[in-house]
Scaffold this motif. Structure first.
Motif, PDB file in Angstrom:
ATOM      1  N   ILE A 236       6.414 -21.816  17.859  1.00 15.65           N
ATOM      2  CA  ILE A 236       6.289 -22.837  16.813  1.00 15.65           C
ATOM      3  C   ILE A 236       6.877 -22.300  15.515  1.00 15.65           C
ATOM      4  O   ILE A 236       6.543 -21.185  15.099  1.00 15.65           O
ATOM      5  CB  ILE A 236       4.811 -23.235  16.610  1.00 15.65           C
ATOM      6  N   ALA A 237       7.743 -23.084  14.881  1.00 21.65           N
ATOM      7  CA  ALA A 237       8.343 -22.707  13.599  1.00 21.65           C
ATOM      8  C   ALA A 237       7.388 -23.073  12.468  1.00 21.65           C
ATOM      9  O   ALA A 237       6.858 -24.179  12.431  1.00 21.65           O
ATOM     10  CB  ALA A 237       9.670 -23.422  13.411  1.00 21.65           C
ATOM     11  N   LEU A 238       7.184 -22.131  11.554  1.00 21.54           N
ATOM     12  CA  LEU A 238       6.353 -22.353  10.375  1.00 21.54           C
ATOM     13  C   LEU A 238       7.286 -22.396   9.172  1.00 21.54           C
ATOM     14  O   LEU A 238       7.814 -21.359   8.751  1.00 21.54           O
ATOM     15  CB  LEU A 238       5.330 -21.232  10.218  1.00 21.54           C
ATOM     16  N   VAL A 239       7.502 -23.588   8.652  1.00 19.23           N
ATOM     17  CA  VAL A 239       8.437 -23.776   7.547  1.00 19.23           C
ATOM     18  C   VAL A 239       7.682 -23.609   6.239  1.00 19.23           C
ATOM     19  O   VAL A 239       6.702 -24.302   5.986  1.00 19.23           O
ATOM     20  CB  VAL A 239       9.104 -25.169   7.618  1.00 19.23           C
ATOM     21  N   GLN A 240       8.151 -22.671   5.415  1.00 18.55           N
ATOM     22  CA  GLN A 240       7.516 -22.421   4.126  1.00 18.55           C
ATOM     23  C   GLN A 240       8.537 -22.625   3.021  1.00 18.55           C
ATOM     24  O   GLN A 240       9.673 -22.168   3.138  1.00 18.55           O
ATOM     25  CB  GLN A 240       6.968 -20.996   4.073  1.00 18.55           C
ATOM     26  N   SER A 241       8.099 -23.317   1.960  1.00 23.11           N
ATOM     27  CA  SER A 241       9.006 -23.596   0.861  1.00 23.11           C
ATOM     28  C   SER A 241       8.228 -23.755  -0.435  1.00 23.11           C
ATOM     29  O   SER A 241       7.111 -24.265  -0.426  1.00 23.11           O
ATOM     30  CB  SER A 241       9.787 -24.881   1.157  1.00 23.11           C
ATOM     31  N   GLU A 242       8.828 -23.336  -1.510  1.00 25.32           N
ATOM     32  CA  GLU A 242       8.229 -23.506  -2.830  1.00 25.32           C
ATOM     33  C   GLU A 242       8.436 -24.928  -3.342  1.00 25.32           C
ATOM     34  O   GLU A 242       7.692 -25.402  -4.170  1.00 25.32           O
ATOM     35  CB  GLU A 242       8.836 -22.518  -3.826  1.00 25.32           C
ATOM     36  N   GLY A 243       9.459 -25.604  -2.858  1.00 24.87           N
ATOM     37  CA  GLY A 243       9.780 -26.943  -3.332  1.00 24.87           C
ATOM     38  C   GLY A 243       9.807 -27.952  -2.206  1.00 24.87           C
ATOM     39  O   GLY A 243       9.478 -27.655  -1.059  1.00 24.87           O
ATOM     40  N   ILE A 244      10.233 -29.142  -2.548  1.00 26.87           N
ATOM     41  CA  ILE A 244      10.317 -30.235  -1.580  1.00 26.87           C
ATOM     42  C   ILE A 244      11.589 -30.076  -0.751  1.00 26.87           C
ATOM     43  O   ILE A 244      12.687 -29.976  -1.300  1.00 26.87           O
ATOM     44  CB  ILE A 244      10.302 -31.596  -2.301  1.00 26.87           C
ATOM     45  N   ILE A 245      11.426 -30.042   0.556  1.00 32.52           N
ATOM     46  CA  ILE A 245      12.583 -29.921   1.447  1.00 32.52           C
ATOM     47  C   ILE A 245      12.741 -31.135   2.362  1.00 32.52           C
ATOM     48  O   ILE A 245      13.801 -31.345   2.918  1.00 32.52           O
ATOM     49  CB  ILE A 245      12.523 -28.634   2.289  1.00 32.52           C
ATOM     50  N   LEU A 246      11.691 -31.920   2.498  1.00 36.07           N
ATOM     51  CA  LEU A 246      11.756 -33.120   3.337  1.00 36.07           C
ATOM     52  C   LEU A 246      11.687 -34.317   2.399  1.00 36.07           C
ATOM     53  O   LEU A 246      10.621 -34.704   1.948  1.00 36.07           O
ATOM     54  CB  LEU A 246      10.592 -33.119   4.332  1.00 36.07           C
ATOM     55  N   LYS A 247      12.881 -34.866   2.066  1.00 37.99           N
ATOM     56  CA  LYS A 247      12.915 -35.924   1.061  1.00 37.99           C
ATOM     57  C   LYS A 247      13.580 -37.206   1.516  1.00 37.99           C
ATOM     58  O   LYS A 247      13.393 -38.243   0.923  1.00 37.99           O
ATOM     59  CB  LYS A 247      13.568 -35.418  -0.222  1.00 37.99           C
ATOM     60  N   ASP A 248      14.355 -37.145   2.591  1.00 35.75           N
ATOM     61  CA  ASP A 248      15.005 -38.337   3.125  1.00 35.75           C
ATOM     62  C   ASP A 248      15.415 -38.057   4.568  1.00 35.75           C
ATOM     63  O   ASP A 248      15.164 -36.970   5.090  1.00 35.75           O
ATOM     64  CB  ASP A 248      16.204 -38.756   2.259  1.00 35.75           C
ATOM     65  N   VAL A 249      16.041 -39.038   5.195  1.00 37.97           N
ATOM     66  CA  VAL A 249      16.420 -38.886   6.607  1.00 37.97           C
ATOM     67  C   VAL A 249      17.393 -37.733   6.790  1.00 37.97           C
ATOM     68  O   VAL A 249      17.244 -36.925   7.716  1.00 37.97           O
ATOM     69  CB  VAL A 249      17.002 -40.208   7.163  1.00 37.97           C
TER      70      VAL A 249
END
Length: 121
Positions: free
Chosen positions: A13-26
């Motif tokens: 399982i991939a654990l995606v970590q980010s300080e900002g928004i990465i999922l914003k549109d299609v």
């Protein structure tokens, strides 16, 4: 953005970590799926609510449906981790409830719960 991996019940399982928004549109969803598959080979992903644009949780925008349909079409299972009780929309609560009954998309409170749900599918 950092992508770590965890293994639970034999499922990577991939654990995606980010300080900002990465999922914003299609398009950002498609890019994220491609990056996760390329870098990890995983078809299961965990992302935190803080990395998802707020409009996603307003069902009138149709953004949630459009993005999550792409995850299903490309056979990528996703768990979004966060506190969703802050939303008063009954339609959103119903949407979350229905997603959690399925096998592809989960809205959960903790990363541990996300790993558990994704490793059972």
């Amino acid at each position: 953005m950092r992508i770590l991996t965890a293994k639970k019940n034999g499922v990577e399982i991939a654990l995606v970590q980010s300080e900002g928004i990465i999922l914003k549109d299609v398009q950002s969803a498609l890019d994220l799926m491609a990056t996760v598959r390329y870098e990890t080979g995983c078809v299961h992903m965990v992302i935190h609510k803080s990395s998802v644009v707020e409009e996603f949780f307003d069902l009138k925008t149709r953004l949630a449906g459009e993005i999550l349909q792409r995850f299903i079409n490309y056979h990528m299972k996703i768990a979004i981790v966060g506190d969703f009780s802050v939303y008063s929309s009954q339609s959103l609560q119903d949407f979350i409830y229905e997603c959690n009954k399925g096998r592809d998309v989960f809205f959960v409170l903790t990363e541990e719960e996300a790993l558990k749900r994704l490793s059972q599918v």
